[in-house]
Structures are given as C-alpha cells and as structure tokens.
Design an enzyme around this catalytic site. Structure first.
Site, PDB file in Angstrom:
ATOM      1  N   GLU A 144       0.847  -1.194   0.000  1.00  0.00           N
ATOM      2  CA  GLU A 144       0.000   0.000   0.000  1.00  0.00           C
ATOM      3  C   GLU A 144       0.877   1.237   0.000  1.00  0.00           C
ATOM      4  O   GLU A 144       0.464   2.300  -0.422  1.00  0.00           O
ATOM      5  CB  GLU A 144      -0.913  -0.001   1.243  1.00  0.00           C
ATOM      6  CG  GLU A 144      -1.989   1.080   1.269  1.00  0.00           C
ATOM      7  CD  GLU A 144      -1.511   2.423   1.832  1.00  0.00           C
ATOM      8  OE1 GLU A 144      -2.282   3.378   1.784  1.00  0.00           O
ATOM      9  OE2 GLU A 144      -0.358   2.532   2.317  1.00  0.00           O
TER      10      GLU A 144
ATOM     11  N   CYS B  56      -4.714  -3.325   2.121  1.00  0.00           N
ATOM     12  CA  CYS B  56      -4.066  -4.428   2.857  1.00  0.00           C
ATOM     13  C   CYS B  56      -4.299  -5.784   2.209  1.00  0.00           C
ATOM     14  O   CYS B  56      -3.747  -6.791   2.655  1.00  0.00           O
ATOM     15  CB  CYS B  56      -4.591  -4.465   4.290  1.00  0.00           C
ATOM     16  SG  CYS B  56      -4.552  -2.861   5.073  1.00  0.00           S
TER      17      CYS B  56
ATOM     18  N   HIS C   5      -6.716 -10.542   9.062  1.00  0.00           N
ATOM     19  CA  HIS C   5      -5.995  -9.279   8.920  1.00  0.00           C
ATOM     20  C   HIS C   5      -6.170  -8.515  10.236  1.00  0.00           C
ATOM     21  O   HIS C   5      -7.285  -8.396  10.738  1.00  0.00           O
ATOM     22  CB  HIS C   5      -6.573  -8.475   7.743  1.00  0.00           C
ATOM     23  CG  HIS C   5      -6.094  -7.054   7.735  1.00  0.00           C
ATOM     24  ND1 HIS C   5      -4.758  -6.732   7.743  1.00  0.00           N
ATOM     25  CD2 HIS C   5      -6.769  -5.870   7.737  1.00  0.00           C
ATOM     26  CE1 HIS C   5      -4.632  -5.417   7.746  1.00  0.00           C
ATOM     27  NE2 HIS C   5      -5.836  -4.874   7.744  1.00  0.00           N
TER      28      HIS C   5
HETATM   29  N1  CAA Z   1      -9.706   0.541  28.845  1.00  0.00           N
HETATM   30  C1  CAA Z   1     -10.113  -0.491  28.062  1.00  0.00           C
HETATM   31  N2  CAA Z   1     -10.727  -0.304  26.858  1.00  0.00           N
HETATM   32  C2  CAA Z   1     -10.923   0.959  26.434  1.00  0.00           C
HETATM   33  C3  CAA Z   1     -10.535   2.064  27.204  1.00  0.00           C
HETATM   34  C4  CAA Z   1      -9.914   1.830  28.466  1.00  0.00           C
HETATM   35  N3  CAA Z   1      -9.508   2.831  29.245  1.00  0.00           N
HETATM   36  N4  CAA Z   1     -10.876   3.195  26.538  1.00  0.00           N
HETATM   37  C5  CAA Z   1     -11.464   2.797  25.367  1.00  0.00           C
HETATM   38  N5  CAA Z   1     -11.492   1.452  25.326  1.00  0.00           N
HETATM   39  C6  CAA Z   1     -12.020   0.604  24.248  1.00  0.00           C
HETATM   40  C7  CAA Z   1     -13.311   1.123  23.672  1.00  0.00           C
HETATM   41  O1  CAA Z   1     -14.435   0.734  24.447  1.00  0.00           O
HETATM   42  C8  CAA Z   1     -13.276   0.488  22.286  1.00  0.00           C
HETATM   43  O2  CAA Z   1     -13.671  -0.861  22.401  1.00  0.00           O
HETATM   44  P1  CAA Z   1     -14.813  -1.444  21.401  1.00  0.00           P
HETATM   45  O3  CAA Z   1     -14.235  -1.339  20.021  1.00  0.00           O
HETATM   46  O4  CAA Z   1     -14.955  -2.859  21.838  1.00  0.00           O
HETATM   47  O5  CAA Z   1     -16.005  -0.589  21.560  1.00  0.00           O
HETATM   48  C9  CAA Z   1     -11.785   0.477  21.940  1.00  0.00           C
HETATM   49  O6  CAA Z   1     -11.095   0.654  23.171  1.00  0.00           O
HETATM   50  C10 CAA Z   1     -11.367   1.609  21.018  1.00  0.00           C
HETATM   51  O7  CAA Z   1     -11.853   2.798  21.553  1.00  0.00           O
HETATM   52  P2  CAA Z   1     -12.557   3.886  20.618  1.00  0.00           P
HETATM   53  O8  CAA Z   1     -13.573   3.202  19.752  1.00  0.00           O
HETATM   54  O9  CAA Z   1     -13.007   5.025  21.448  1.00  0.00           O
HETATM   55  O10 CAA Z   1     -11.273   4.293  19.773  1.00  0.00           O
HETATM   56  P3  CAA Z   1     -11.054   5.408  18.705  1.00  0.00           P
HETATM   57  O11 CAA Z   1     -12.347   5.941  18.195  1.00  0.00           O
HETATM   58  O12 CAA Z   1     -10.104   6.384  19.281  1.00  0.00           O
HETATM   59  O13 CAA Z   1     -10.286   4.641  17.539  1.00  0.00           O
HETATM   60  C11 CAA Z   1     -10.152   3.069  15.753  1.00  0.00           C
HETATM   61  C12 CAA Z   1     -10.348   3.261  17.255  1.00  0.00           C
HETATM   62  C13 CAA Z   1     -11.398   3.525  15.018  1.00  0.00           C
HETATM   63  C14 CAA Z   1      -9.890   1.610  15.468  1.00  0.00           C
HETATM   64  C15 CAA Z   1      -8.916   3.930  15.286  1.00  0.00           C
HETATM   65  O14 CAA Z   1      -7.759   3.458  15.909  1.00  0.00           O
HETATM   66  C16 CAA Z   1      -8.712   3.932  13.783  1.00  0.00           C
HETATM   67  O15 CAA Z   1      -9.307   4.708  13.056  1.00  0.00           O
HETATM   68  N6  CAA Z   1      -7.809   3.050  13.273  1.00  0.00           N
HETATM   69  C17 CAA Z   1      -7.488   2.962  11.859  1.00  0.00           C
HETATM   70  C18 CAA Z   1      -8.555   2.266  11.056  1.00  0.00           C
HETATM   71  C19 CAA Z   1      -8.609   0.783  11.257  1.00  0.00           C
HETATM   72  O16 CAA Z   1      -7.652   0.155  11.694  1.00  0.00           O
HETATM   73  N7  CAA Z   1      -9.723   0.151  10.880  1.00  0.00           N
HETATM   74  C20 CAA Z   1      -9.886  -1.278  10.958  1.00  0.00           C
HETATM   75  C21 CAA Z   1     -10.742  -1.842   9.868  1.00  0.00           C
HETATM   76  S1  CAA Z   1     -10.130  -1.310   8.260  1.00  0.00           S
HETATM   77  C22 CAA Z   1      -8.825  -2.367   7.913  1.00  0.00           C
HETATM   78  O17 CAA Z   1      -8.688  -3.394   8.511  1.00  0.00           O
HETATM   79  C23 CAA Z   1      -7.856  -1.972   6.867  1.00  0.00           C
HETATM   80  C24 CAA Z   1      -6.653  -1.385   7.492  1.00  0.00           C
HETATM   81  O18 CAA Z   1      -5.669  -2.082   7.755  1.00  0.00           O
HETATM   82  C25 CAA Z   1      -6.650   0.022   7.827  1.00  0.00           C
END
Ligand code: CAA
Length: 392
Positions: free
Chosen positions: A82, A114, A236
């Site tokens: 990528e 990916c 993945h």
């Molecule tokens: N203790 C334990 N858990 C906690 C916590 C704490 N103190 N605070 C938050 N959490 C948990 C939340 O409850 C949440 O769990 P769930 O998913 O089970 O609800 C988890 O931690 C993540 O918290 P948020 O949802 O609030 O996190 P965020 O909004 O800041 O970001 C994300 C999470 C959306 C994955 C972000 O990291 C992101 O955008 N990542 C890039 C995109 C990605 O990886 N997408 C995956 C699918 S796409 C793909 O696979 C292709 C690729 O490679 C990109």
C-alpha cells in the site's frame, strides 16, 4: 497424472529498526494506556529509521528465503504494498537488484490496500499451476502511517513478509477453494499527495465485518470447508482486537457464538507479532499466520482459515493445510531476535521520525546511516532512489 499440491515452501518476516511503546504514546496523549493495550489490543509499533522503507524490509525478509531454499525456477517476484515508493516502478525491481536475482525474472507490484499480499499469493499459485517447475517470490511490505494526534495514530506499524510459492511445498498447502468479496466503500484510502491514510475508523470496522460475511459465504459456495472443519483462524489485524471482533461476527453468522473472553483466547496464538509490530497492511494477515506457526502447538495436518481485508474494499477467505515436518522450516529464532533488537524511541523522537502528511518532493536527499539491517535506503540522487547492502 495427479496434480501436485501447491502452496508455500517458506515464509518469514522482517520489521523496522525502531519501536515505540504505546504506553508512552498514551501518556503523551493524556489517555488511559489500557485503551491501547486492552481496547485495541496493541502494545507497541515498529517505525522505520530514515534509511529504511518497504524495499529494505522486503529485501531483508527475502534474503532469508533465498539463503534457505533452492530457488532454481524462480522467475516471478510479486511485490504487494500500500506504501509503494514510486508511481511507476515496482519496488520489487530494487529488491531483485539488491538480492542479485538473475535478469530472467518478471517483477510487478500489486495494490489494493491491505489485501494485495493475499491477492499476490493467488496470482503466484496461478503461475505455478501453469508451470509447476517454476517458483514465485511474494513480498508483502508496508509502512502504515496515520496523522499525528488522529484516532488511527496508535495503529501504525511496519513490516514485510516474504514467502516462496511452489509445487510440492514443505510448509503449507493452499487449498483450491477461496471466497472473494468486493464493495466500493470509502472506509480508508490514501490520495497520491498523502503519506498518511485517510480513514473513517468506525465505518472501516463495519465494512471489514460485512466483507468477512460476504467472503465467507463465497468460500462456502465454492467448496470451502465448513466452520467446524477449520482448526484455527487468522485475520488481517489492523489492531489485534479487530480480529476478535471479526471472529465473534463470523461465529455469530454460523450460529456458533461464544463469549468475547473465549474468542480472545481462541485467537491468542495469532496475535503475538501484530500486537508489538502494529499494522503492516499487506503483511499483517501473514504475521498472524506466522505467529500461529511459530507457536508451541503442533499444527501438523491442521486446516487454517485465513481472512484478508483491504479497505476500499476487496477481501478474500481461503484456507491452508499445515504439512508434516513444517517445524523444520520455521524462523522462530530470527523473528524473536529481530523484535528484541528494535531500538526503542521516546515520543519526541517518534514525532521527529513521522514524515507528516504530504509526500516529499525532494529530488536530492542523503539519509543518515541508522539501520542495523542488511540493506539501506541511501537517499535520492537527481530524483533516483538509491539502495545498498550494508554488509550486516
Ligand atoms: N480501557 C479499556 N478499553 C478501552 C478504554 C480503556 N480505558 N478506553 C477505550 N477502550 C475501548 C473502547 O471501548 C473500544 O472498544 P470497542 O471497540 O470494543 O467498543 C476500543 O477501546 C477503542 O476505543 P474507541 O472506539 O473510542 O477508539 P477510537 O475511536 O479512538 O479509535 C479506531 C479506534 C477507530 C480503530 C482507530 O484506531 C482507527 O481509526 N484506526 C485505523 C482504522 C482501522 O484500523 N480500521 C480497521 C478496519 S479497516 C482495515 O482493517 C484496513 C486497514 O488495515 C486500515
């Protein structure tokens, strides 16, 4: 005439020189470190030094494959990425030169976020099916980058996985059934002017899980094994809890739901490398497979289901069989040594190493000598990227 088994003879990974522990990032951002370690299931991420990129990581992993295997008949190199380094030239051409491969080789690059490592595997199998005396080297190499201070920031990382595809393999037979799924969705993408990806985080998670159901159904419709006939699942892993979410979804889909804690336990043997390397895009699903193979359990004869997802979105579910004697072909010690050798950085240094958002237009660049690996990205001279072997 019986058709020979087709599959993977050898597989290994390389990662980058630096490591950032996510506890440090959490501290810097003023958030609970458990959000990363428990919530998304990540401990650390690999970061390339200034003189490393997808070429140097890919060549490092590929050199190990060449050293340990008879590569007579190697006539194709597919480089899946990528985070390619040129809009025109395949990164694999640089790798072929660094490795001293003969001129009688076709080299090309594949792209679909990916997914393209798994896609390259299928293309390689096609070549070998037509010419069983030939071998194909596949390199899946990526540096995953998101903007500083964005939600994606803790899911960066870097690694390359390389594998040799051939007839009568020693390690894994790739079964013929496979399920594919494509949907035009804007969940994650990277316009040409950007180094960092744009992403709709929450939407990308649901797009991934919808794709899983679609690819699974297609796998079953094309003669794929039943859920109960699959001994282990590798997903993945953009972050390791994504695999847990996905497997919960698949289990629910096939009427075999389990509580989350049990699913976490079920997938534990597949997450060890991705937890500490971070997202490596095309390489990530193969790092999950390598973690499983390198583990203590004897997997001889087992069927492993593999799900590759590339945002945008193309996905594939397929399965492999672990062949007798596979353990003699693993690179456990090299993998452990490489992870342990990474040089830790603090947050200020990490932020300095981050390339920012825009693609650099530098046509002259001299990179500092940092990497301890066997190949380095020397710099850019008159717009041309230069690489060299370090002798390490
Ligand atoms: N203790 C334990 N858990 C906690 C916590 C704490 N103190 N605070 C938050 N959490 C948990 C939340 O409850 C949440 O769990 P769930 O998913 O089970 O609800 C988890 O931690 C993540 O918290 P948020 O949802 O609030 O996190 P965020 O909004 O800041 O970001 C994300 C999470 C959306 C994955 C972000 O990291 C992101 O955008 N990542 C890039 C995109 C990605 O990886 N997408 C995956 C699918 S796409 C793909 O696979 C292709 C690729 O490679 C990109």
């Amino acid at each position: 005439m019986t058709t020979p088994a087709l599959g993977i003879q050898d597989i290994t990974f390389a990662t980058a020189h630096h490591r950032l522990d996510l506890d440090l990032l959490a501290q810097h951002l003023g958030i609970d470190p458990a959000k990363f370690s428990v919530g998304i299931g990540q401990e650390a991420m690999s970061l390339p030094a200034e003189d490393e990129d997808v070429v140097t990581m890919g060549a490092t992993a590929a050199a190990r494959i060449l050293a340990d295997n008879d590569v007579e008949g190697l006539r194709t190199l597919i480089f899946a990425t990528e985070s390619g380094i040129d809009q025109s030239k395949a990164a694999g051409v640089h790798v072929a030169a660094l490795l001293g491969l003969p001129a009688q080789i076709r080299v090309l690059e594949t792209k679909q976020a990916c997914y393209s490592g798994a896609g390259a595997l299928q293309l390689a199998l096609g070549v070998v099916a037509r010419h069983p005396e030939e071998k194909v080297l596949v390199i899946a190499s990526d540096v995953a980058r998101y903007d500083l201070d964005s939600p994606g920031e803790p899911t960066q990382g870097a690694a390359a996985v390389t594998f040799l595809v051939q007839a009568d393999p020693a390690l894994l037979e790739v079964e013929p059934a496979s399920g594919v799924h494509t949907a035009d969705v804007p969940d994650f993408w990277r316009p040409n002017h950007r180094v960092t990806a744009l992403v709709e985080g929450k939407f990308s998670i649901s797009a991934y899980m919808d794709a899983l159901e679609g690819a699974w159904e297609d796998y079953r419709a094309h003669g794929g094994a039943a859920f109960e006939e699959i001994d282990a699942f590798c997903y993945h892993q953009p972050f390791t809890m994504m695999a847990v979410k996905a497997h919960q979804r698949l289990r629910r889909h096939v009427g075999a739901s389990l509580p989350k804690a049990q699913v976490v336990e079920e997938l534990a043997p597949t997450v060890g490398y991705n937890r500490v390397v971070g997202n490596s895009y095309t390489a990530s699903v193969f790092l999950a497979l390598l973690a499983l193979l390198d583990g203590d359990a004897d997997l001889t004869g087992q069927r492993i289901g593999i799900f590759s997802y590339g945002s945008g979105a193309v996905s594939e579910f397929f399965s492999v069989r672990v062949l007798p004697g596979y353990r003699a072909h693993l690179h456990r010690a090299e993998h452990a040594a490489q992870l342990a050798a990474r040089e830790p950085v603090d947050v200020p240094r990490y932020r300095e190493l981050h390339p920012g958002t825009a693609v650099s237009d530098a046509e002259q660049q001299a990179n500092p000598r940092v990497t301890a690996g066997p190949y380095r990205f020397v710099g850019i001279e008159g717009g041309v990227r230069r690489y060299e072997a370090t002798g390490a």
